[in-house]
Design a protein around this motif. Structure first.
Motif, PDB file in Angstrom:
ATOM      1  N   GLU A  71       0.837  -1.197   0.000  1.00  0.00           N
ATOM      2  CA  GLU A  71       0.000   0.000   0.000  1.00  0.00           C
ATOM      3  C   GLU A  71       0.880   1.258   0.000  1.00  0.00           C
ATOM      4  OE1 GLU A  71      -0.381  -2.688   1.788  1.00  0.00           O
ATOM      5  OE2 GLU A  71      -2.226  -3.463   0.910  1.00  0.00           O
ATOM      6  N   THR A 141     -20.036   3.407  -2.593  1.00  0.00           N
ATOM      7  CA  THR A 141     -19.585   4.050  -1.359  1.00  0.00           C
ATOM      8  C   THR A 141     -18.187   3.608  -0.946  1.00  0.00           C
ATOM      9  OG1 THR A 141     -20.649   2.326  -0.068  1.00  0.00           O
ATOM     10  CG2 THR A 141     -21.913   4.331  -0.445  1.00  0.00           C
ATOM     11  N   SER A 142     -17.565   2.746  -1.728  1.00  0.00           N
ATOM     12  CA  SER A 142     -16.264   2.217  -1.325  1.00  0.00           C
ATOM     13  C   SER A 142     -15.116   3.081  -1.840  1.00  0.00           C
ATOM     14  CB  SER A 142     -16.088   0.795  -1.851  1.00  0.00           C
ATOM     15  OG  SER A 142     -14.769   0.376  -1.638  1.00  0.00           O
ATOM     16  N   PRO A 143     -14.204   3.488  -0.958  1.00  0.00           N
ATOM     17  CA  PRO A 143     -13.034   4.251  -1.408  1.00  0.00           C
ATOM     18  C   PRO A 143     -12.178   3.475  -2.407  1.00  0.00           C
ATOM     19  CG  PRO A 143     -13.215   4.312   0.979  1.00  0.00           C
ATOM     20  CD  PRO A 143     -14.226   3.323   0.501  1.00  0.00           C
ATOM     21  N   ILE A 144     -12.246   2.142  -2.339  1.00  0.00           N
ATOM     22  CA  ILE A 144     -11.467   1.336  -3.282  1.00  0.00           C
ATOM     23  C   ILE A 144     -12.010   1.551  -4.700  1.00  0.00           C
ATOM     24  CG2 ILE A 144     -10.776  -1.022  -3.900  1.00  0.00           C
ATOM     25  CD1 ILE A 144      -9.588  -0.391  -1.261  1.00  0.00           C
ATOM     26  N   VAL A 145     -13.333   1.676  -4.800  1.00  0.00           N
ATOM     27  CA  VAL A 145     -13.934   1.938  -6.115  1.00  0.00           C
ATOM     28  C   VAL A 145     -13.562   3.339  -6.589  1.00  0.00           C
ATOM     29  CG1 VAL A 145     -16.140   2.271  -7.305  1.00  0.00           C
ATOM     30  CG2 VAL A 145     -15.800   0.279  -5.863  1.00  0.00           C
ATOM     31  N   TRP A 230      -8.264   9.071   1.211  1.00  0.00           N
ATOM     32  CA  TRP A 230      -9.535   8.779   1.871  1.00  0.00           C
ATOM     33  C   TRP A 230      -9.720   7.289   2.132  1.00  0.00           C
ATOM     34  CZ3 TRP A 230     -12.049  12.730  -1.888  1.00  0.00           C
ATOM     35  CH2 TRP A 230     -11.832  14.021  -1.395  1.00  0.00           C
ATOM     36  N   ALA A 231      -9.062   6.453   1.379  1.00  0.00           N
ATOM     37  CA  ALA A 231      -9.121   5.021   1.709  1.00  0.00           C
ATOM     38  C   ALA A 231      -8.602   4.806   3.132  1.00  0.00           C
ATOM     39  CB  ALA A 231      -8.295   4.198   0.728  1.00  0.00           C
ATOM     40  N   VAL A 234     -11.185   7.549   5.827  1.00  0.00           N
ATOM     41  CA  VAL A 234     -12.573   7.284   6.206  1.00  0.00           C
ATOM     42  C   VAL A 234     -12.694   6.181   7.249  1.00  0.00           C
ATOM     43  CG1 VAL A 234     -13.468   8.035   3.963  1.00  0.00           C
ATOM     44  CG2 VAL A 234     -13.013   5.608   4.358  1.00  0.00           C
ATOM     45  N   THR A 235     -11.599   5.658   7.716  1.00  0.00           N
ATOM     46  CA  THR A 235     -11.666   4.675   8.797  1.00  0.00           C
ATOM     47  C   THR A 235     -11.568   5.409  10.130  1.00  0.00           C
ATOM     48  OG1 THR A 235      -9.299   4.364   8.992  1.00  0.00           O
ATOM     49  CG2 THR A 235     -10.429   3.077   7.303  1.00  0.00           C
ATOM     50  N   VAL A 236     -11.871   4.691  11.225  1.00  0.00           N
ATOM     51  CA  VAL A 236     -11.819   5.362  12.524  1.00  0.00           C
ATOM     52  C   VAL A 236     -10.458   5.214  13.185  1.00  0.00           C
ATOM     53  CG1 VAL A 236     -14.274   5.185  12.977  1.00  0.00           C
ATOM     54  CG2 VAL A 236     -12.756   3.344  13.704  1.00  0.00           C
ATOM     55  N   TRP A 240      -4.972   7.798  10.900  1.00  0.00           N
ATOM     56  CA  TRP A 240      -5.530   7.820   9.537  1.00  0.00           C
ATOM     57  C   TRP A 240      -6.731   8.754   9.462  1.00  0.00           C
ATOM     58  CZ3 TRP A 240      -5.910   1.989   7.732  1.00  0.00           C
ATOM     59  CH2 TRP A 240      -4.606   1.498   7.537  1.00  0.00           C
TER      60      TRP A 240
ATOM     61  N   LYS B 159     -19.992  -0.607   4.159  1.00  0.00           N
ATOM     62  CA  LYS B 159     -19.965   0.571   3.295  1.00  0.00           C
ATOM     63  C   LYS B 159     -18.728   0.602   2.413  1.00  0.00           C
ATOM     64  CE  LYS B 159     -21.497   3.436   6.810  1.00  0.00           C
ATOM     65  NZ  LYS B 159     -21.410   4.660   7.578  1.00  0.00           N
ATOM     66  N   VAL B 160     -17.610   0.161   2.959  1.00  0.00           N
ATOM     67  CA  VAL B 160     -16.342   0.353   2.250  1.00  0.00           C
ATOM     68  C   VAL B 160     -16.024  -0.790   1.290  1.00  0.00           C
ATOM     69  CG1 VAL B 160     -15.375   1.756   4.089  1.00  0.00           C
ATOM     70  CG2 VAL B 160     -14.969  -0.714   4.088  1.00  0.00           C
ATOM     71  N   CYS B 161     -16.830  -1.856   1.301  1.00  0.00           N
ATOM     72  CA  CYS B 161     -16.520  -2.993   0.428  1.00  0.00           C
ATOM     73  C   CYS B 161     -16.711  -2.599  -1.035  1.00  0.00           C
ATOM     74  CB  CYS B 161     -17.406  -4.186   0.756  1.00  0.00           C
ATOM     75  SG  CYS B 161     -17.082  -5.580  -0.339  1.00  0.00           S
ATOM     76  N   PRO B 162     -15.672  -2.772  -1.860  1.00  0.00           N
ATOM     77  CA  PRO B 162     -15.782  -2.318  -3.250  1.00  0.00           C
ATOM     78  C   PRO B 162     -16.722  -3.164  -4.112  1.00  0.00           C
ATOM     79  CG  PRO B 162     -13.678  -3.390  -2.891  1.00  0.00           C
ATOM     80  CD  PRO B 162     -14.339  -3.294  -1.555  1.00  0.00           C
ATOM     81  N   MET B 186     -10.186  -3.613   2.945  1.00  0.00           N
ATOM     82  CA  MET B 186     -10.741  -2.318   3.329  1.00  0.00           C
ATOM     83  C   MET B 186     -11.682  -2.485   4.523  1.00  0.00           C
ATOM     84  SD  MET B 186     -10.611   0.906   2.301  1.00  0.00           S
ATOM     85  CE  MET B 186     -11.237   2.034   3.554  1.00  0.00           C
ATOM     86  N   ALA B 189      -9.889  -2.513   7.672  1.00  0.00           N
ATOM     87  CA  ALA B 189      -9.500  -1.151   8.040  1.00  0.00           C
ATOM     88  C   ALA B 189     -10.661  -0.405   8.668  1.00  0.00           C
ATOM     89  CB  ALA B 189      -9.000  -0.399   6.802  1.00  0.00           C
ATOM     90  N   ALA B 190     -11.871  -0.668   8.150  1.00  0.00           N
ATOM     91  CA  ALA B 190     -13.019   0.122   8.582  1.00  0.00           C
ATOM     92  C   ALA B 190     -13.571  -0.337   9.929  1.00  0.00           C
ATOM     93  CB  ALA B 190     -14.128   0.054   7.532  1.00  0.00           C
TER      94      ALA B 190
END
Lengths: 460, 306
Positions: A71, A141-145, A230-231, A234-236, A240, B159-162, B186, B189-190
Motif C-alpha cells: 500500500e 460508497t467504497s473508497p477502493i472503487v 480517503w481510503a 474514512v476509517t476510525v 488515519w 460501506k467500504v466494500c468495493p 478495506m 480497516a473500517a
C-alpha cells in the motif's frame, strides 16, 4: 504563435538529432544497463508469481497489519507520477519556457510510474483473479472503487498528455530518423504520427487539445491522491482518520514527483549528453520547486503533529510514541532528517546547488518520502484495537523483491520508451525558442545577428 | 442533529407485552433449542432448562411484529444471491433481530468460546472470530472482555466494500460472501472493533459433509478473503445456539432477540430489555454511532467506557 521566417528545417533537424540519440544509439552499454534492471524486474515478477500461488501469507502481513509495504508502494509510485502533471501541465499553463527540454521525460516518467503504482492495487489483493468484479459489481460508497475510477481515468489522461505533444515530434522523427532505423519503429512512427505535416490546422488542434488536457489533468491528479488518502481517512483508526490526510497526500505526491523528475532528467541527461539543452537552470528551478513543496509538506506535518500531540488522547499517545521514540522512530527520523533536512540544505546552500547536488537531494527526497508512506501506513495498524496486541509486521523477502522489481521497472521502461520515442520535446523546444526569438526581436529592433538566434533558456 | 442511541433506548420502544394479534403463540426458536441442550448442561441442567423453557412458554413468547420504530432503522438489505438461508425468505428473517449479551461478571477468560469458534469454522488457531482480552479495572483487578462481531446496525465495514461482498442481512447479522470478496482488506480497516480476519494462508480443510461454504456458514474459509463472526446465524435460524454460547461453561454468553425481547444462554432466560436496564448494560465504542448490538454487563469495577 508568431510566424517568423527562420531557417526552420535546419533547426528542427538539429534538435531532432539530439532528441533521437537514444533511438539511434543502442549498443552494449544500453543493453547491459537494461539487463541489470531487467534482472530485478524478473525477480519481482517471480516473487509475485510465488505470492499468487501461495497466497498473501508469504508476505509479512497479518490481521493487525493488513496493509503495509504494498500500500505504501501504491501511494509512493502513483505519487511520483505527479512530477509529470506538475512540471509539464503547470509549467505549460504558467508559460515557463525552461520546461521545454524536460517535459517529455517528466510525462513519460509520469505514465511509467503511474502504471507501476497502479499494479500495486492488484498486487496487494488477496484475490487478484476477481479484479473484474470492480467493473461488474462496483459499490459506489467504497473508497477502493473511487481509487479504481480515479486511477484508471488518470492513466488515460496521462497517456493523452504524453501522446499529444508527441504527434509533431513523431512527424519529425518519421521524416528524419525513421528511415535510418527502419523496421517496426518506422511503422510505429508512421502510424502514431497520424499523418503530421505541420499544417496550421493540425498545429491548432494539437495546441488547443494540449491546453485542455493540461488544465484537466491537474484536478484529476489532485483527485487521485485525495481518494487514495480517503481510503485511509474514512476509517476510525487514529493516525488515519484525519481531515488533513487528502491535502497531505497531494503535497507529498507533488514533492516526490518533482524530486523524481529531477532524478530522471539527471540520469538521462548524463547518459545521452543532453547538457546542451538541459542546463543548470532546469535543475535550479526544479530544486526551488522541490524546496517549496518540501517546506509545504513540513508545514502540514507540523500542523498535524502539533494538534494531535497537544490533546494527546489515549489512542494518539501510543501512536506518537511509536513514531517519535518507539519502534517506528528510526523511520520517522530518517524521513525528517535524511529525506527532509539534508535535501533542504543541499538546495539552500549555493555550493551544493549543482546538478549533482540537486540530484542527490532529489534521491534522498524520493527515498525519504517512500519511508514516510511506511510511517503513515504501518504504525496506526500496530496500535492495539481492544487490547488485541498487534502482531508486529516483519517484511518478507517477497515484498522486498516485488518492491525492488517495481522500482527497477521504472528506469527500465523509460529506457525502452526512449529507444522508440524522442527524449526531448522537439516541437516544444522549437516553439519556445521561436517565442523567445520573437520577444528578443521586439526588445532589440536593431538586432541583426548571424545565424539562428540563441535565446536564453530553451535553446542555447 | 441526530439522536445518539442510548444503550437501552430501543428497548423502551419494543412492546414487552406479547402481541397476540400475530396468529397463534409461537415458541421462540432459541427457547425451543433449549430442550436440545439438556445433555450438555450438567447439575442444574434439568431444572435450569425446565425453568427456562417454562419461562419462555409462560411468557407465551410469540414472534412480535416489528415495531414501526425498528422499521425506521431498517437494516441494510442487499438482494444477494446467497443471502437467503435454506428456509428463510426475507420476510421470515426480519422476524428476529439477533443480539448478544455478555455477562462479564461470569467470564473467567478460559477462551473456550474462541476454541469452539475455531472448531466450528475451521479457522486458524490464532484468529478466532471471538477474542477474549484480559483487561484491568480501575481498581487493579483483572477481568476479561470477549469481543465477537459487534453486529453494528450501521456497519462501517459494509460501506467500504468495493464489490458488496459483505452486507447485512435482515435478521441483523453482517456476512461476507467469500466467493465474491476480492481481498482488499478495506473492511478490516473500517471495523472499529478489529474483529475481522483474513485468510492469508491456505485455510484448513473441512469435511465436505458440512453445509458450507455459504455466507452464513463460510466453511471452509477461502484463501485471500475476509472472514468474520457471523453469530452462527446458520444455527440461530434453525433454533440452535452459536458455537461460543454452547461452549461457555460459565453461562456468560446470551443470545437475544430484539423482536421477541428475550435472551437466553441455554440455562436462563430473561426479558432482554429489562435485563439490560437492570444490569446497566453497555456497548463498546457507542460514541461511534454504529449501533452495536452486542451488550456487556459489568460488575467487578470494570470501566464502563471502552
Amino acid at each position: 504563435m508568431v510566424s517568423l521566417a527562420i531557417p526552420q528545417h535546419h533547426e528542427v533537424s538539429e534538435i531532432t538529432e539530439v532528441a533521437s540519440r537514444p533511438i539511434l544509439q543502442g549498443g552494449i552499454r544500453f543493453w547491459l544497463i537494461a539487463g541489470f534492471f531487467a534482472i530485478f524486474v524478473a525477480a519481482g515478477i517471480g516473487a509475485y508469481a510465488y505470492q499468487v500461488m501461495h497466497g498473501l501469507g508469504v508476505t509479512g502481513y497479518n490481521d493487525s497489519v493488513f496493509w503495509a509495504v504494498y500500500e505504501s508502494n501504491l501511494v509512493a509510485f502513483i505519487g511520483i507520477s505527479y512530477g509529470g502533471a506538475v512540471t509539464s501541465a503547470l509549467l505549460r499553463l504558467a508559460g515557463a519556457g525552461w520546461r521545454a527540454p524536460i517535459v517529455r521525460m517528466a510525462e513519460a516518467m509520469a505514465l511509467v510510474s503511474l502504471c507501476v503504482g497502479a499494479l500495486f492495487g492488484i498486487i496487494h489483493l488477496g484475490r487478484p483473479d476477481r479484479l473484474l468484479e470492480l467493473f461488474t459489481r462496483p459499490h459506489a460508497t467504497s473508497p477502493i472503487v473511487w481509487d479504481f475510477l480515479a486511477i484508471t481515468t488518470y492513466i488515460v489522461a496521462t497517456v493523452v498528455f504524453l501522446y499529444l505533444p508527441l504527434i509533431p515530434d513523431l512527424g519529425a522523427v518519421r521524416d528524419f530518423v525513421g528511415p535510418r532505423v527502419g523496421g517496426w519503429r518506422l511503422r510505429v512512427y508512421r502510424i502514431l504520427a497520424l499523418g503530421w505535416r505541420d499544417l496550421p490546422v493540425q498545429r491548432r488542434i494539437v495546441e488547443q487539445s494540449m491546453t485542455v488536457v493540461a488544465i484537466v489533468i491537474i484536478p484529476l491528479a489532485v483527485s487521485v491522491h485525495s481518494v487514495l488518502a480517503w481510503a485511509f481517512g474514512v476509517t476510525v483508526r487514529v493516525g488515519w482518520h484525519s481531515t488533513i490526510l487528502a491535502p497531505y497526500f497531494v503535497v507529498a505526491a507533488l514533492l516526490s514527483g518533482v524530486a523524481a523528475v529531477i532524478l530522471v532528467v539527471y540520469a538521462f541527461r548524463r547518459a545521452y549528453h543532453l547538457e546542451e539543452y538541459i542546463t543548470v537552470k532546469q535543475f535550479r528551478y526544479l530544486s526551488y520547486l522541490m524546496l517549496a513543496l518540501g517546506l509545504g509538506y513540513l508545514y502540514l506535518t507540523i500542523s498535524e503533529m502539533l494538534t494531535e500531540s497537544y490533546v494527546l488522547d489515549e489512542q494518539t499517545a501510543p501512536l506518537l510514541q511509536s513514531m517519535l521514540i518507539g519502534s517506528f522512530s528510526p523511520f520517522f527520523w530518517f524521513f525528517l532528517i535524511v529525506g527532509g533536512a539534508i535535501p533542504t540544505l543541499l538546495v539552500v546552500l549555493p555550493w551544493t546547488r549543482t546538478p549533482a547536488g540537486i540530484a542527490l537531494a532529489a534521491l534522498l527526497t524520493v527515498v525519504g518520502m517512500w519511508v514516510k508512506r511506511l510511517v503513515i501506513v504501518i504504525p496506526p495498524l500496530e496500535q492495539p484495537v481492544f487490547d488485541r496486541v498487534a502482531r508486529g509486521y516483519q517484511v518478507s523477502i517477497t515484498e522486498i523483491l516485488v518492491t525492488l522489481g517495481a522500482t527497477a521497472a521504472i528506469p527500465l521502461l523509460l529506457m525502452l520508451f526512449f529507444r522508440v520515442f524522442p527524449i526531448l520535446s522537439i516541437d516544444e523546444i522549437h516553439e519556445v525558442a521561436e517565442e523567445e526569438l520573437a520577444a528578443h526581436h521586439e526588445r532589440h529592433e536593431e538586432f541583426t545577428g548571424r545565424g539562428p538566434v540563441r535565446a536564453e533558456g530553451g535553446v542555447r | 442533529m441526530t439522536e445518539a442511541p442510548q444503550p437501552n433506548d430501543r428497548f423502551d420502544r419494543v412492546p414487552v407485552v406479547p402481541d397476540t394479534h400475530e396468529g397463534g403463540p409461537e415458541h421462540l426458536t432459541v427457547a425451543e433449542a433449549l430442550a436440545r441442550q439438556v445433555s450438555r448442561r450438567n447439575v442444574v441442567a434439568g431444572i435450569g432448562v425446565a425453568a427456562a423453557a417454562a419461562g419462555a412458554v409462560g411468557l407465551g413468547l410469540p414472534v412480535l411484529s416489528r415495531p414501526a420504530q425498528a422499521k425506521a432503522e431498517a437494516v441494510e438489505w442487499h438482494d444477494h444471491a446467497h443471502a437467503d438461508g435454506p428456509a428463510a425468505a426475507a420476510s421470515d428473517l426480519a422476524k428476529h433481530q439477533w443480539v448478544m449479551v455478555f455477562d462479564l461478571r461470569r467470564c473467567d477468560g478460559c477462551g473456550k468460546c474462541s476454541d469452539a469458534c475455531i472448531d466450528m469454522h475451521f479457522l486458524q488457531k490464532e484468529t478466532p472470530w471471538i477474542r477474549v482480552y484480559e483487561r484491568e479495572s480501575s481498581g487493579g483487578q483483572k477481568y476479561f472482555l470477549p469481543v465477537p462481531c459487534q453486529a453494528c446496525e450501521d456497519p462501517p465495514c459494509t460501506k467500504v466494500c468495493p464489490v458488496t461482498a459483505t452486507y447485512r442481512v435482515q435478521d441483523g447479522v453482517t456476512l461476507v460472501d467469500q466467493s465474491v470478496c476480492i481481498g482488499c482488506r478495506m473492511c478490516l480497516a473500517a471495523c472499529p472493533y478489529g474483529v475481522r480476519t483474513f485468510s492469508w494462508n491456505e485455510p484448513r480443510k473441512a469435511p465436505t459433509s458440512l453445509a458450507g461454504p455459504t455466507p452464513e456458514f463460510p466453511v471452509p474459509q477461502k484463501l485471500g478473503t475476509a472472514g468474520k463472526c457471523v453469530m452462527c446465524v446458520h444455527n440461530l435460524r434453525v433454533g440452535k445456539f452459536p458455537g461460543c454460547v454452547d461452549a461457555c461453561g460459565m453461562d456468560a454468553i446470551y443470545i437475544g432477540d430484539l423482536e421477541t425481547d428475550t435472551m437466553t444462554n441455554g440455562t436462563e432466560t430473561f426479558r432482554l430489555s429489562q435485563y439490560l436496564k437492570e444490569n446497566d448494560a453497555f456497548r463498546l465504542r457507542e460514541e461511534l454511532n454504529t449501533g452495536p448490538r452486542v451488550y456487556y454487563v459489568a460488575g467487578h469495577g470494570q470501566n464502563l467506557e471502552f
